[in-house]
Motif scaffolding. Structure first.
Motif, PDB file in Angstrom:
ATOM      1  N   ALA A 520       4.498  -0.693   3.591  1.00  0.00           N
ATOM      2  CA  ALA A 520       4.337   0.498   2.771  1.00  0.00           C
ATOM      3  C   ALA A 520       4.480   1.720   3.648  1.00  0.00           C
ATOM      4  O   ALA A 520       3.743   1.888   4.618  1.00  0.00           O
ATOM      5  CB  ALA A 520       2.974   0.503   2.085  1.00  0.00           C
ATOM      6  N   ALA A 524       2.370   4.995  -0.983  1.00  0.00           N
ATOM      7  CA  ALA A 524       2.937   4.002  -1.897  1.00  0.00           C
ATOM      8  C   ALA A 524       2.422   4.266  -3.304  1.00  0.00           C
ATOM      9  O   ALA A 524       1.309   4.742  -3.511  1.00  0.00           O
ATOM     10  CB  ALA A 524       2.555   2.602  -1.450  1.00  0.00           C
ATOM     11  N   GLU A 526       1.075   3.458  -7.103  1.00  0.00           N
ATOM     12  CA  GLU A 526       0.104   2.477  -7.596  1.00  0.00           C
ATOM     13  C   GLU A 526       0.831   1.228  -8.061  1.00  0.00           C
ATOM     14  O   GLU A 526       1.853   1.312  -8.721  1.00  0.00           O
ATOM     15  CB  GLU A 526      -0.700   3.083  -8.752  1.00  0.00           C
ATOM     16  N   GLN A 528       2.121  -0.824  -5.957  1.00  0.00           N
ATOM     17  CA  GLN A 528       2.975  -1.285  -4.882  1.00  0.00           C
ATOM     18  C   GLN A 528       2.162  -1.819  -3.711  1.00  0.00           C
ATOM     19  O   GLN A 528       2.724  -2.346  -2.771  1.00  0.00           O
ATOM     20  CB  GLN A 528       3.854  -0.121  -4.383  1.00  0.00           C
ATOM     21  N   ARG A 549       2.361  -7.193  -2.765  1.00  0.00           N
ATOM     22  CA  ARG A 549       3.803  -7.027  -2.885  1.00  0.00           C
ATOM     23  C   ARG A 549       4.474  -7.413  -1.573  1.00  0.00           C
ATOM     24  O   ARG A 549       5.438  -6.814  -1.130  1.00  0.00           O
ATOM     25  CB  ARG A 549       4.131  -5.555  -3.198  1.00  0.00           C
TER      26      ARG A 549
END
Length: 617
Positions: A520, A524, A526, A528, A549
């Motif tokens: 990230a 990032a 929300e 993710q 993720r």
């Protein structure tokens, strides 16, 4: 005067003596002879009165008189001594001999006697034409009439013959009736069809026919037999004829004189002709009569009717043998069963001992496993904290740095002589708040890592999730990975150990952060980062899901994800997820992993609600 008186006195004395002697002789009672009137008194008078008159002629100084008696009267007369002699049938004599000690002194020699001299037997008669009764065995199930149970020729002789033929008159007949004396009633009952058969003393049937009382052709004799020299129909053997017996108190001289008188009776004397006999002979042997009575257990052998154990054994030996065999079999069977029970009991005891030993070993192994599991849990928690030590230190530095800043600010204000007391009080409260924050972090870490026993109690899942996330916030911020909380409200509590649930959530979140290391950049969006959700599944269980993720799972990693010592991280022990699954399953839950739509992995676990688990328990 003196000569005149003496002859007169002497004459008077002689007359007195003669008168006294004549009076004494005239007072001597007549000879009394009791005679069995088996056909009644008239018949007895007709038959035996001439014989008694003969004795009276032989003893003119005493005379003789006949006393006709039936069987009970005979016994009573002898017992009372009312007769001097008895002339009775053979069977009655044997009973009187045993009961009262009478002694036979002569035996009647009948004109119908057989070659052996015996003349008493029985004839079983039926109506002519009864082809269904030919033998004594045919009497089974038939009605039979006899004179009296104590009548020798009129029943007892036939009784013995029927037993020999296999017929018990007291058990096998349809009916056994006794007519009483005179015996004529028996013949009349058979003639009239009142009974099927009758028992008569031998020659009575011929006498009744000769006297014109009945037609001889209307009768037939059952199982007829012939005895040499015996002229009457007969169904049985012959026994000695009637004896003349004296009583025990009859004078011996009188008995001898009577016997001599009878033996001297001339041949063809009217008395013999009237009585149907040829004369008198010496007493015959009456042992056959005793043998008959012994077999029938009557008369002097009545006591043999008392059943003894030996009698029962002899009569029922086959049943006793069968019972003995059954008892022997039962004894052997019981011993065998008892032996088998002992063997089975010993085997069960051995098996029970082995089972208890195995249970003890299993319990010991389970205790060891639980202890090792607890150690592994503790090691895993220490490992997690070790991996997150830098982040935790950073988390602690924040309140500690704030405290230091507040303290330095207060110092500078004091040195500069500025600042109001209210400002210093506000700074002190800020310092205390930051100290409390640091203390809470330390307390949380201490609770997390300390060794403790599992404590199941209703626990708030959202609270456990929040506590675990607070330990991970530093790590998430350092990795610039957003952690999103989607905690459902109103979840029911779960019956669980809160620290273990925190351990599971912390492990899953840490794995999710590891999967997104460097993934990230910048802020990032929300969804993710890492998302932690709680809620209820379709079955009402509390579900916790941790989604990332990251790079996702390969097929091999998905298949072995929860195997001990399997890891995809360099330097990892591969125990985290294995321990998590053990913890979840020990709480009655289930842990599994799925792919996250759009990339990444979702690891979920469910726990039964406390109320549901109580109902299931």
């Amino acid at each position: 005067m003196r000569f005149t008186v003496r002859p007169v006195c002497l004459m008077l004395a002689l007359l007195g003596m003669l008168s006294a002697g004549l009076s004494a002789r005239a007072a001597e009672p007549p000879i009394r002879v009791g005679v069995l009137a088996y056909r009644g008194g008239d018949h007895a008078n007709a038959i035996w009165e001439p014989t008694i008159r003969y004795l009276a002629e032989r003893f003119p100084q005493r005379g003789a008189e006949m006393v006709p008696l039936d069987l009970p009267g005979m016994d009573a007369a002898v017992a009372a001594g009312r007769v001097d002699f008895v002339l009775t049938n053979t069977g009655n004599y044997v009973e009187l001999e045993a009961r009262h000690g009478v002694t036979r002194i002569a035996t009647l020699h009948s004109s119908r006697s057989g070659a052996s001299g015996a003349a008493v037997g029985s004839a079983l008669i039926v109506r002519a034409g009864r082809d269904d009764i030919r033998s004594l065995a045919d009497l089974k199930g038939k009605s039979v009439m006899a004179v009296d149970p104590d009548a020798f020729g009129g029943f007892q002789v036939a009784w013995g013959a029927m037993l020999t033929a296999g017929v018990d008159p007291y058990g096998d007949l349809k009916e056994l009736r006794f007519s009483g004396f005179p015996v004529d009633r028996v013949a009349f009952a058979v003639r009239d069809g009142a009974v099927d058969a009758g028992v008569l003393r031998a020659c009575v049937l011929e006498e009744l026919a000769q006297e014109g009382h009945l037609d001889r052709a209307g009768f037939q004799v059952v199982a007829p037999r012939a005895e040499p020299g015996f002229g009457c129909a007969l169904s049985t053997g012959l026994y000695p004829d009637w004896p003349l017996a004296r009583l025990a108190n009859t004078p011996e001289d009188l008995a001898k004189a009577v016997v001599v008188a009878l033996f001297e009776m001339p041949e063809g004397h009217p008395a013999a002709l009237a009585g149907g006999y040829e004369g008198w002979t010496v007493p015959m042997d009456y042992q056959p009569v005793h043998g008959l009575f012994r077999s029938l257990r009557i008369g002097p052998y009545q006591h043999l009717r008392d059943v003894t154990l030996l009698d029962l054994a002899q009569e029922h030996w086959h049943w006793l043998a069968l019972a003995a065999l059954a008892l022997l079999w039962w004894t052997v069977h019981s011993l065998r069963v008892e032996h088998l029970i002992k063997v089975r009991t010993a085997e069960l005891r051995a098996a029970n001992r082995e089972l208890r030993r195995e249970m003890t070993e299993r319990r010991r192994a389970e205790d060891t496993a639980r202890e090792r599991q607890k150690e592994m849990d503790h090691v895993a928690r220490l490992s997690i904290l070790g991996e997150m030590a830098s982040n935790i230190a950073h988390e602690l530095n924040q309140p500690l740095g704030a405290i230091a800043n507040y303290a330095r600010g207060c110092t500078r204000r004091l040195e500069a002589g500025v600042g109001s007391p209210a400002e210093f009080a506000e700074a002190s409260r800020a310092i205390a708040a930051q100290a409390d924050r640091a203390g809470q972090i330390i307390a949380r870490i201490r609770d997390f890592v300390r060794k403790r026993a599992v404590q199941l109690e209703p626990a708030d899942v959202n609270g456990a999730v929040e506590a675990a996330l607070q330990l991970c916030e530093g790590r998430a911020r350092s990795g610039n990975i957003p952690v999103t909380r989607a905690l459902a409200s109103g979840l029911p509590p779960v019956l669980a150990d809160r620290v273990q649930i925190e351990q599971v959530v912390l492990n899953l979140v840490k794995n999710a952060l590891d999967a997104m290391d460097g993934g990230a950049d910048g802020e990032a969006a929300e969804g993710q980062g890492v998302t932690v959700r709680t809620g209820l599944d379709a079955e009402g269980r509390v579900e916790i899901a941790v989604a990332d993720r990251g790079h996702g799972l390969s097929e091999d990693a998905r298949a072995r994800l929860f195997d001990p010592f399997f890891t995809t991280k360099p330097g990892g022990m591969g125990l985290g997820l294995s321990i998590c699954r053990t913890i979840v399953e020990s709480h009655g839950g289930h842990l599994w992993a799925t792919d996250h739509p759009g990339g990444g992995t979702v690891v979920r676990f469910v726990l039964p609600a406390a109320e549901e688990k109580d109902n299931a328990g």
